[in-house]
Design a protein around this motif. Sequence first.
Motif, PDB file in Angstrom:
ATOM      1  N   GLU A  54       0.849  -1.262   0.084  1.00  0.00           N
ATOM      2  CA  GLU A  54       0.001   0.011  -0.137  1.00  0.00           C
ATOM      3  C   GLU A  54       0.870   1.222  -0.095  1.00  0.00           C
ATOM      4  OE1 GLU A  54      -2.591  -0.324   3.404  1.00  0.00           O
ATOM      5  OE2 GLU A  54      -4.301  -0.941   2.152  1.00  0.00           O
ATOM      6  N   ASP A  89       0.968   4.179  -2.888  1.00  0.00           N
ATOM      7  CA  ASP A  89       0.705   5.523  -2.561  1.00  0.00           C
ATOM      8  C   ASP A  89       1.678   6.440  -3.136  1.00  0.00           C
ATOM      9  OD1 ASP A  89      -1.759   4.841  -1.478  1.00  0.00           O
ATOM     10  OD2 ASP A  89      -0.869   4.978   0.548  1.00  0.00           O
ATOM     11  N   GLU A 144      -2.974   2.473  -6.807  1.00  0.00           N
ATOM     12  CA  GLU A 144      -3.959   2.354  -5.612  1.00  0.00           C
ATOM     13  C   GLU A 144      -4.436   0.761  -5.575  1.00  0.00           C
ATOM     14  OE1 GLU A 144      -8.542   3.411  -4.244  1.00  0.00           O
ATOM     15  OE2 GLU A 144      -7.539   4.178  -6.222  1.00  0.00           O
TER      16      GLU A 144
END
Length: 214
Positions: free
Chosen positions: A169, A173, A178
């Motif tokens: 994640e 980012d 995503e």
Amino acid sequence: MTDGNAGATRRRLAQELAVVAGFEDPRAPLEQYHTPPDLAAHIVHVADLQGDIEGETVVDLGCGTGMLALGAALRSPTRVVGVDIDPAPLSTARENERRVGAMTDVSWVRGDATTAPLCPDDPVTVLMNPPFGAQSGQEGADRAFLETAAEVGDFSYSVHNAGSQEFVEAFADDNGGEITHAFAAEFELPRQFDHHDTETRQIDTEVFRIEWTG
């Protein structure tokens, strides 16, 4: 598509991929493990349901003997490219392509998947089972594969050690991506290296679909 039909379609794909031969002489530093047909079928099936295979360009980074690339080739993509740094599994991959008999030809490219040897003009779906970085000195090896996926892909599906979601994640980012889907999967490792102390063992993994917009 109902869940029952989807399950049958996925099982049929796994059966078609069961003929894919693994590594004849696997190299531990490269973490060359044969992707199980069931896992490959699950990944390709999910990707196909999302519209990321049929009519698309698919790239398998670190393709090994071609399991993910050939799974994609069975689902009517426009083209498939498999990239691996080791010529020996690429030779096996070409033999596997004949065994599978997919209608879509696969281009097998010898190259370092972590240095983006491709400059595709069309939208790309990346499929990959990268090294987990389990070998000493190889920690974080999957990061380099994600960097390539972010560079060449519009969508990517990648397999990681269980507990990797926070890392994936954060990487997404920071690189214009995503996570849109994530699911757990078991990965069966056969005994093939000296440091293995059991005939087979199951490890828990996680698969992530990332949409890259950066």
